[in-house]
Write a protein that holds these residues in place. Structure first.
Motif, PDB file in Angstrom:
ATOM      1  N   MET A  34       0.821  -1.206   0.000  1.00  0.00           N
ATOM      2  CA  MET A  34       0.000   0.000   0.000  1.00  0.00           C
ATOM      3  C   MET A  34       0.853   1.254   0.000  1.00  0.00           C
ATOM      4  O   MET A  34       1.993   1.259   0.502  1.00  0.00           O
ATOM      5  CB  MET A  34      -0.911   0.000   1.218  1.00  0.00           C
ATOM      6  CG  MET A  34      -1.879  -1.170   1.284  1.00  0.00           C
ATOM      7  SD  MET A  34      -3.034  -1.195  -0.106  1.00  0.00           S
ATOM      8  CE  MET A  34      -3.943   0.322   0.195  1.00  0.00           C
ATOM      9  N   ALA A  35       0.287   2.310  -0.540  1.00  0.00           N
ATOM     10  CA  ALA A  35       1.021   3.575  -0.610  1.00  0.00           C
ATOM     11  C   ALA A  35       0.058   4.744  -0.520  1.00  0.00           C
ATOM     12  O   ALA A  35      -1.153   4.599  -0.739  1.00  0.00           O
ATOM     13  CB  ALA A  35       1.813   3.655  -1.908  1.00  0.00           C
ATOM     14  N   ASP A  56       6.288  -4.075   8.203  1.00  0.00           N
ATOM     15  CA  ASP A  56       7.592  -3.898   8.838  1.00  0.00           C
ATOM     16  C   ASP A  56       8.618  -3.229   7.930  1.00  0.00           C
ATOM     17  O   ASP A  56       9.807  -3.120   8.304  1.00  0.00           O
ATOM     18  CB  ASP A  56       8.135  -5.241   9.338  1.00  0.00           C
ATOM     19  CG  ASP A  56       8.293  -6.263   8.226  1.00  0.00           C
ATOM     20  OD1 ASP A  56       8.716  -7.390   8.523  1.00  0.00           O
ATOM     21  OD2 ASP A  56       7.983  -5.947   7.062  1.00  0.00           O
ATOM     22  N   ASN A  57       8.168  -2.777   6.784  1.00  0.00           N
ATOM     23  CA  ASN A  57       9.067  -2.074   5.865  1.00  0.00           C
ATOM     24  C   ASN A  57       8.315  -0.890   5.264  1.00  0.00           C
ATOM     25  O   ASN A  57       7.262  -1.070   4.647  1.00  0.00           O
ATOM     26  CB  ASN A  57       9.548  -3.021   4.761  1.00  0.00           C
ATOM     27  CG  ASN A  57      10.689  -2.415   3.975  1.00  0.00           C
ATOM     28  OD1 ASN A  57      10.866  -1.200   3.920  1.00  0.00           O
ATOM     29  ND2 ASN A  57      11.484  -3.261   3.337  1.00  0.00           N
ATOM     30  N   THR A  69       3.892   9.269   9.027  1.00  0.00           N
ATOM     31  CA  THR A  69       4.077   7.859   9.336  1.00  0.00           C
ATOM     32  C   THR A  69       2.954   7.054   8.698  1.00  0.00           C
ATOM     33  O   THR A  69       1.772   7.326   8.944  1.00  0.00           O
ATOM     34  CB  THR A  69       4.079   7.609  10.846  1.00  0.00           C
ATOM     35  OG1 THR A  69       5.113   8.386  11.465  1.00  0.00           O
ATOM     36  CG2 THR A  69       4.320   6.127  11.136  1.00  0.00           C
ATOM     37  N   ILE A  70       3.327   6.063   7.893  1.00  0.00           N
ATOM     38  CA  ILE A  70       2.348   5.154   7.325  1.00  0.00           C
ATOM     39  C   ILE A  70       2.303   3.899   8.187  1.00  0.00           C
ATOM     40  O   ILE A  70       3.329   3.423   8.679  1.00  0.00           O
ATOM     41  CB  ILE A  70       2.687   4.810   5.853  1.00  0.00           C
ATOM     42  CG1 ILE A  70       1.574   3.989   5.216  1.00  0.00           C
ATOM     43  CG2 ILE A  70       4.038   4.119   5.730  1.00  0.00           C
ATOM     44  CD1 ILE A  70       1.747   3.780   3.713  1.00  0.00           C
ATOM     45  N   SER A  71       1.102   3.379   8.363  1.00  0.00           N
ATOM     46  CA  SER A  71       0.933   2.149   9.128  1.00  0.00           C
ATOM     47  C   SER A  71      -0.274   1.403   8.571  1.00  0.00           C
ATOM     48  O   SER A  71      -1.027   1.939   7.761  1.00  0.00           O
ATOM     49  CB  SER A  71       0.743   2.449  10.620  1.00  0.00           C
ATOM     50  OG  SER A  71      -0.428   3.217  10.826  1.00  0.00           O
ATOM     51  N   TYR A 101       0.925  -7.270  -6.655  1.00  0.00           N
ATOM     52  CA  TYR A 101       2.058  -8.204  -6.710  1.00  0.00           C
ATOM     53  C   TYR A 101       3.371  -7.495  -6.408  1.00  0.00           C
ATOM     54  O   TYR A 101       3.488  -6.285  -6.571  1.00  0.00           O
ATOM     55  CB  TYR A 101       2.128  -8.866  -8.086  1.00  0.00           C
ATOM     56  CG  TYR A 101       0.898  -9.670  -8.404  1.00  0.00           C
ATOM     57  CD1 TYR A 101      -0.054  -9.193  -9.311  1.00  0.00           C
ATOM     58  CD2 TYR A 101       0.655 -10.889  -7.781  1.00  0.00           C
ATOM     59  CE1 TYR A 101      -1.194  -9.916  -9.592  1.00  0.00           C
ATOM     60  CE2 TYR A 101      -0.486 -11.618  -8.055  1.00  0.00           C
ATOM     61  CZ  TYR A 101      -1.413 -11.126  -8.960  1.00  0.00           C
ATOM     62  OH  TYR A 101      -2.552 -11.839  -9.229  1.00  0.00           O
ATOM     63  N   GLY A 102       4.347  -8.278  -5.970  1.00  0.00           N
ATOM     64  CA  GLY A 102       5.643  -7.710  -5.620  1.00  0.00           C
ATOM     65  C   GLY A 102       5.710  -7.409  -4.142  1.00  0.00           C
ATOM     66  O   GLY A 102       4.685  -7.312  -3.458  1.00  0.00           O
ATOM     67  N   SER A 103       6.921  -7.262  -3.644  1.00  0.00           N
ATOM     68  CA  SER A 103       7.108  -7.034  -2.209  1.00  0.00           C
ATOM     69  C   SER A 103       7.424  -5.585  -1.881  1.00  0.00           C
ATOM     70  O   SER A 103       7.277  -5.170  -0.734  1.00  0.00           O
ATOM     71  CB  SER A 103       8.226  -7.928  -1.674  1.00  0.00           C
ATOM     72  OG  SER A 103       9.424  -7.664  -2.374  1.00  0.00           O
ATOM     73  N   THR A 104       7.854  -4.811  -2.873  1.00  0.00           N
ATOM     74  CA  THR A 104       8.124  -3.389  -2.662  1.00  0.00           C
ATOM     75  C   THR A 104       7.298  -2.577  -3.649  1.00  0.00           C
ATOM     76  O   THR A 104       6.875  -3.097  -4.698  1.00  0.00           O
ATOM     77  CB  THR A 104       9.612  -3.061  -2.853  1.00  0.00           C
ATOM     78  OG1 THR A 104      10.017  -3.450  -4.168  1.00  0.00           O
ATOM     79  CG2 THR A 104      10.458  -3.802  -1.834  1.00  0.00           C
ATOM     80  N   TRP A 105       7.099  -1.315  -3.327  1.00  0.00           N
ATOM     81  CA  TRP A 105       6.228  -0.483  -4.148  1.00  0.00           C
ATOM     82  C   TRP A 105       6.833  -0.222  -5.508  1.00  0.00           C
ATOM     83  O   TRP A 105       7.998   0.189  -5.610  1.00  0.00           O
ATOM     84  CB  TRP A 105       5.933   0.847  -3.460  1.00  0.00           C
ATOM     85  CG  TRP A 105       4.980   1.644  -4.287  1.00  0.00           C
ATOM     86  CD1 TRP A 105       5.280   2.638  -5.172  1.00  0.00           C
ATOM     87  CD2 TRP A 105       3.574   1.451  -4.363  1.00  0.00           C
ATOM     88  NE1 TRP A 105       4.132   3.078  -5.781  1.00  0.00           N
ATOM     89  CE2 TRP A 105       3.083   2.365  -5.314  1.00  0.00           C
ATOM     90  CE3 TRP A 105       2.683   0.580  -3.735  1.00  0.00           C
ATOM     91  CZ2 TRP A 105       1.728   2.447  -5.631  1.00  0.00           C
ATOM     92  CZ3 TRP A 105       1.341   0.659  -4.046  1.00  0.00           C
ATOM     93  CH2 TRP A 105       0.874   1.594  -4.986  1.00  0.00           C
ATOM     94  N   ARG A 106       5.995  -0.452  -6.552  1.00  0.00           N
ATOM     95  CA  ARG A 106       6.415  -0.131  -7.921  1.00  0.00           C
ATOM     96  C   ARG A 106       5.372   0.725  -8.622  1.00  0.00           C
ATOM     97  O   ARG A 106       5.673   1.774  -9.172  1.00  0.00           O
ATOM     98  CB  ARG A 106       6.664  -1.425  -8.712  1.00  0.00           C
ATOM     99  CG  ARG A 106       7.858  -2.206  -8.192  1.00  0.00           C
ATOM    100  CD  ARG A 106       8.050  -3.506  -8.941  1.00  0.00           C
ATOM    101  NE  ARG A 106       9.142  -4.294  -8.372  1.00  0.00           N
ATOM    102  CZ  ARG A 106       9.413  -5.528  -8.733  1.00  0.00           C
ATOM    103  NH1 ARG A 106       8.687  -6.138  -9.639  1.00  0.00           N
ATOM    104  NH2 ARG A 106      10.422  -6.173  -8.175  1.00  0.00           N
ATOM    105  N   ARG A 107       4.138   0.248  -8.653  1.00  0.00           N
ATOM    106  CA  ARG A 107       3.089   1.021  -9.310  1.00  0.00           C
ATOM    107  C   ARG A 107       1.736   0.585  -8.775  1.00  0.00           C
ATOM    108  O   ARG A 107       1.573  -0.525  -8.288  1.00  0.00           O
ATOM    109  CB  ARG A 107       3.116   0.821 -10.826  1.00  0.00           C
ATOM    110  CG  ARG A 107       2.842  -0.591 -11.278  1.00  0.00           C
ATOM    111  CD  ARG A 107       2.719  -0.675 -12.783  1.00  0.00           C
ATOM    112  NE  ARG A 107       2.429  -2.040 -13.213  1.00  0.00           N
ATOM    113  CZ  ARG A 107       1.216  -2.567 -13.226  1.00  0.00           C
ATOM    114  NH1 ARG A 107       0.182  -1.849 -12.843  1.00  0.00           N
ATOM    115  NH2 ARG A 107       1.031  -3.811 -13.641  1.00  0.00           N
TER     116      ARG A 107
END
Length: 121
Positions: A34-35, A56-57, A69-71, A101-107
């Protein structure tokens, strides 16, 4: 697919705090990275921060680091954005976004409708 609804925006003075919420329905929010993004008048939408599925990231734009702060609470199907020490330049429409999908933010695969935050000087 997931539906995202933001809330918590409003008019505040410089130095105040606000907490935005992004409630998900249709699917569990735990399935998504999420972003938060924001779009100021006359400007393009820009990245604010993101959080991985377990919470946790996180990562932040330099402009908000140390103030925002995002949570997330996956049991409540909600993501939050705590905004402290707000500045007039934080004035924007804030959007919640989800990536399947994916573990880090891309789009973003999904967007909320946005909530207005206005910070007066």
């Amino acid at each position: 697919q997931v539906q995202l609804v933001e809330s918590g925006g409003g008019l505040v003075q410089a130095g105040d705090s606000l907490r935005l919420s992004c409630a998900a329905s249709g699917r569990t929010i735990g399935d998504y990275v999420m972003a938060w993004f924001r779009q100021a008048p006359g400007k393009e939408r820009s990245f604010v921060c993101a959080i991985n599925r377990s919470g946790d990231n996180t990562n932040y734009a330099d402009s908000v680091k140390g103030r925002f702060t995002i949570s997330r609470d996956n049991e409540k199907n909600t993501v939050y954005l705590q905004m402290n020490s707000l500045k007039p330049e934080d004035t924007a429409v804030y959007y919640c976004a989800g990536q399947r999908y994916g573990s880090t933010w891309r789009r973003a695969d999904y967007w909320g409708q946005g909530t207005q935050v206005t910070v007066s000087s």
